[in-house]
Design a protein around this motif. Structure first.
Motif, PDB file in Angstrom:
ATOM      1  N   ARG A  18       0.838  -1.198   0.000  1.00 46.46           N
ATOM      2  CA  ARG A  18       0.000   0.000   0.000  1.00 46.46           C
ATOM      3  C   ARG A  18       0.875   1.251   0.000  1.00 46.46           C
ATOM      4  N   PRO A  19       0.514   2.236  -0.814  1.00 48.22           N
ATOM      5  CA  PRO A  19       1.290   3.484  -0.799  1.00 48.22           C
ATOM      6  C   PRO A  19       1.008   4.262   0.490  1.00 48.22           C
ATOM      7  N   PHE A  20       1.930   5.136   0.797  1.00 49.49           N
ATOM      8  CA  PHE A  20       1.722   6.003   1.953  1.00 49.49           C
ATOM      9  C   PHE A  20       0.602   6.994   1.658  1.00 49.49           C
ATOM     10  N   LYS A  21      -0.080   7.425   2.710  1.00 50.84           N
ATOM     11  CA  LYS A  21      -1.131   8.430   2.563  1.00 50.84           C
ATOM     12  C   LYS A  21      -0.505   9.772   2.196  1.00 50.84           C
ATOM     13  N   ILE A  22      -1.217  10.522   1.383  1.00 51.05           N
ATOM     14  CA  ILE A  22      -0.810  11.888   1.035  1.00 51.05           C
ATOM     15  C   ILE A  22      -1.250  12.787   2.188  1.00 51.05           C
ATOM     16  N   PRO A  23      -0.374  13.638   2.701  1.00 53.12           N
ATOM     17  CA  PRO A  23      -0.746  14.471   3.856  1.00 53.12           C
ATOM     18  C   PRO A  23      -1.572  15.703   3.463  1.00 53.12           C
ATOM     19  N   GLN A  24      -2.546  15.478   2.610  1.00 49.68           N
ATOM     20  CA  GLN A  24      -3.510  16.499   2.204  1.00 49.68           C
ATOM     21  C   GLN A  24      -4.874  15.826   2.263  1.00 49.68           C
ATOM     22  N   SER A  25      -5.769  16.375   3.076  1.00 49.38           N
ATOM     23  CA  SER A  25      -7.055  15.714   3.290  1.00 49.38           C
ATOM     24  C   SER A  25      -8.196  16.721   3.291  1.00 49.38           C
ATOM     25  N   VAL A  26      -9.398  16.167   3.392  1.00 48.58           N
ATOM     26  CA  VAL A  26     -10.597  16.997   3.516  1.00 48.58           C
ATOM     27  C   VAL A  26     -11.314  16.681   4.818  1.00 48.58           C
ATOM     28  N   LEU A  27     -12.045  17.651   5.283  1.00 48.94           N
ATOM     29  CA  LEU A  27     -12.993  17.519   6.386  1.00 48.94           C
ATOM     30  C   LEU A  27     -14.308  18.023   5.830  1.00 48.94           C
ATOM     31  N   PHE A  48     -14.315   7.776  18.882  1.00 52.21           N
ATOM     32  CA  PHE A  48     -13.723   8.917  18.193  1.00 52.21           C
ATOM     33  C   PHE A  48     -14.737   9.402  17.151  1.00 52.21           C
ATOM     34  N   TRP A  49     -15.670  10.222  17.587  1.00 50.45           N
ATOM     35  CA  TRP A  49     -16.721  10.753  16.720  1.00 50.45           C
ATOM     36  C   TRP A  49     -16.157  11.885  15.885  1.00 50.45           C
ATOM     37  N   GLN A  50     -16.562  11.901  14.620  1.00 46.64           N
ATOM     38  CA  GLN A  50     -16.009  12.892  13.697  1.00 46.64           C
ATOM     39  C   GLN A  50     -16.943  13.119  12.521  1.00 46.64           C
ATOM     40  N   SER A  51     -16.626  14.147  11.747  1.00 43.85           N
ATOM     41  CA  SER A  51     -17.253  14.363  10.456  1.00 43.85           C
ATOM     42  C   SER A  51     -16.519  13.499   9.441  1.00 43.85           C
ATOM     43  N   VAL A  52     -16.937  13.555   8.197  1.00 38.42           N
ATOM     44  CA  VAL A  52     -16.243  12.814   7.141  1.00 38.42           C
ATOM     45  C   VAL A  52     -14.853  13.419   6.943  1.00 38.42           C
ATOM     46  N   THR A  53     -13.854  12.555   6.901  1.00 39.74           N
ATOM     47  CA  THR A  53     -12.485  12.986   6.621  1.00 39.74           C
ATOM     48  C   THR A  53     -11.845  11.984   5.679  1.00 39.74           C
ATOM     49  N   GLY A  54     -10.810  12.423   4.999  1.00 44.00           N
ATOM     50  CA  GLY A  54     -10.073  11.495   4.152  1.00 44.00           C
ATOM     51  C   GLY A  54      -9.032  12.201   3.321  1.00 44.00           C
ATOM     52  N   SER A  55      -8.002  11.451   2.977  1.00 39.44           N
ATOM     53  CA  SER A  55      -6.883  11.976   2.208  1.00 39.44           C
ATOM     54  C   SER A  55      -7.112  11.852   0.710  1.00 39.44           C
ATOM     55  N   LYS A  56      -6.394  12.702  -0.020  1.00 36.63           N
ATOM     56  CA  LYS A  56      -6.389  12.587  -1.476  1.00 36.63           C
ATOM     57  C   LYS A  56      -5.874  11.205  -1.861  1.00 36.63           C
ATOM     58  N   ASP A  57      -6.422  10.653  -2.938  1.00 37.17           N
ATOM     59  CA  ASP A  57      -5.925   9.377  -3.466  1.00 37.17           C
ATOM     60  C   ASP A  57      -4.657   9.574  -4.279  1.00 37.17           C
ATOM     61  N   ASP A  58      -4.534  10.733  -4.919  1.00 41.72           N
ATOM     62  CA  ASP A  58      -3.309  11.087  -5.643  1.00 41.72           C
ATOM     63  C   ASP A  58      -3.199  12.604  -5.681  1.00 41.72           C
ATOM     64  N   GLU A  59      -2.009  13.094  -5.991  1.00 34.78           N
ATOM     65  CA  GLU A  59      -1.747  14.536  -5.951  1.00 34.78           C
ATOM     66  C   GLU A  59      -2.649  15.314  -6.904  1.00 34.78           C
ATOM     67  N   ALA A  60      -3.054  14.702  -8.024  1.00 33.06           N
ATOM     68  CA  ALA A  60      -3.856  15.396  -9.027  1.00 33.06           C
ATOM     69  C   ALA A  60      -5.327  15.508  -8.630  1.00 33.06           C
ATOM     70  N   THR A  66     -11.929  14.877  -3.781  1.00 33.21           N
ATOM     71  CA  THR A  66     -11.677  14.092  -2.580  1.00 33.21           C
ATOM     72  C   THR A  66     -12.893  14.138  -1.660  1.00 33.21           C
ATOM     73  N   ALA A  67     -13.475  15.325  -1.493  1.00 38.11           N
ATOM     74  CA  ALA A  67     -14.658  15.465  -0.628  1.00 38.11           C
ATOM     75  C   ALA A  67     -15.817  14.619  -1.145  1.00 38.11           C
ATOM     76  N   VAL A  68     -16.092  14.692  -2.431  1.00 43.79           N
ATOM     77  CA  VAL A  68     -17.184  13.920  -3.024  1.00 43.79           C
ATOM     78  C   VAL A  68     -16.943  12.427  -2.834  1.00 43.79           C
ATOM     79  N   ARG A  69     -15.728  11.974  -3.103  1.00 44.85           N
ATOM     80  CA  ARG A  69     -15.390  10.549  -2.974  1.00 44.85           C
ATOM     81  C   ARG A  69     -15.514  10.085  -1.534  1.00 44.85           C
ATOM     82  N   GLU A  70     -14.951  10.838  -0.601  1.00 47.34           N
ATOM     83  CA  GLU A  70     -14.969  10.436   0.804  1.00 47.34           C
ATOM     84  C   GLU A  70     -16.387  10.422   1.377  1.00 47.34           C
ATOM     85  N   VAL A  71     -17.209  11.397   1.016  1.00 51.54           N
ATOM     86  CA  VAL A  71     -18.598  11.413   1.493  1.00 51.54           C
ATOM     87  C   VAL A  71     -19.306  10.147   1.015  1.00 51.54           C
ATOM     88  N   ALA A  72     -19.138   9.809  -0.264  1.00 48.86           N
ATOM     89  CA  ALA A  72     -19.786   8.603  -0.798  1.00 48.86           C
ATOM     90  C   ALA A  72     -19.247   7.341  -0.133  1.00 48.86           C
TER      91      ALA A  72
END
Length: 169
Positions: A18-27, A48-60, A66-72
């Motif tokens: 697995r590749p490392f996570k990109i340190p750019q994410s959405v909330l 650990f209650w939270q809103s939707v979060t997640g990192s970019k899958d790739d730099e582009a 990312t927000a649309v993908r993570e929400v889905a």
């Protein structure tokens, strides 16, 4: 350099593929017009209650993509372009930069210690169905925005929720 090591007649990978996570994410703060906020409970850290979060899958990948993908992926809510809920997705043009929690540091490349999180809001009708990905989250609840902020484990998530009334206008 070999990619595998042998033991008896079985092959074992030398490293995790697995590749490392990109340190750019959405909330993404998902909320109703009445400012009830959806919180989801992490599967890998119960309570650990939270809103939707997640990192970019790739730099582009854009932050909006990312927000649309993570929400889905995390809630089953479709807010992709062309969907009825897409108009409710708003870029708040806010970013948080924070230290990555030690318990999740191994997901990032060596030496990466900070993450940049881009904040969005998503307004959905009350009663919008939620379908959790059980690998990521074990429960959800809708709370009034102040209670939701108090329930978040992440300070940046709580701060974003406290800004909700400003951005929901």
């Amino acid at each position: 350099m070999p990619c595998c090591a042998t033991h008896s007649t079985r092959w074992f990978p030398v490293s995790d593929p697995r590749p490392f996570k990109i340190p750019q994410s959405v909330l993404v703060v998902i909320h109703t017009p009445a400012l009830d906020v959806l919180l989801i409970d992490r599967a890998d850290a119960s309570g650990f209650w939270q809103s939707v979060t997640g990192s970019k899958d790739d730099e582009a990948e854009s932050f909006e993509q990312t927000a649309v993908r993570e929400v889905a992926e995390e809630t089953g809510i479709d807010c992709a372009p062309g969907s009825p809920l897409h108009a409710g997705l708003k870029d708040w043009f806010l970013e948080n930069v924070y230290d990555i929690y030690p318990r999740w540091q191994h997901r990032y490349a060596p030496g990466v210690t900070r993450n940049t999180e881009h904040v969005f809001g998503l307004c959905v009708p009350a009663g919008t169905p939620v379908l959790l990905n059980p690998r990521e989250h074990t429960g959800y609840r809708w709370l009034p925005w102040r209670e939701a902020a108090d329930a978040c484990f992440s300070p940046s998530n709580a701060e974003a929720i406290l800004l909700l009334p400003q951005f929901a206008r």
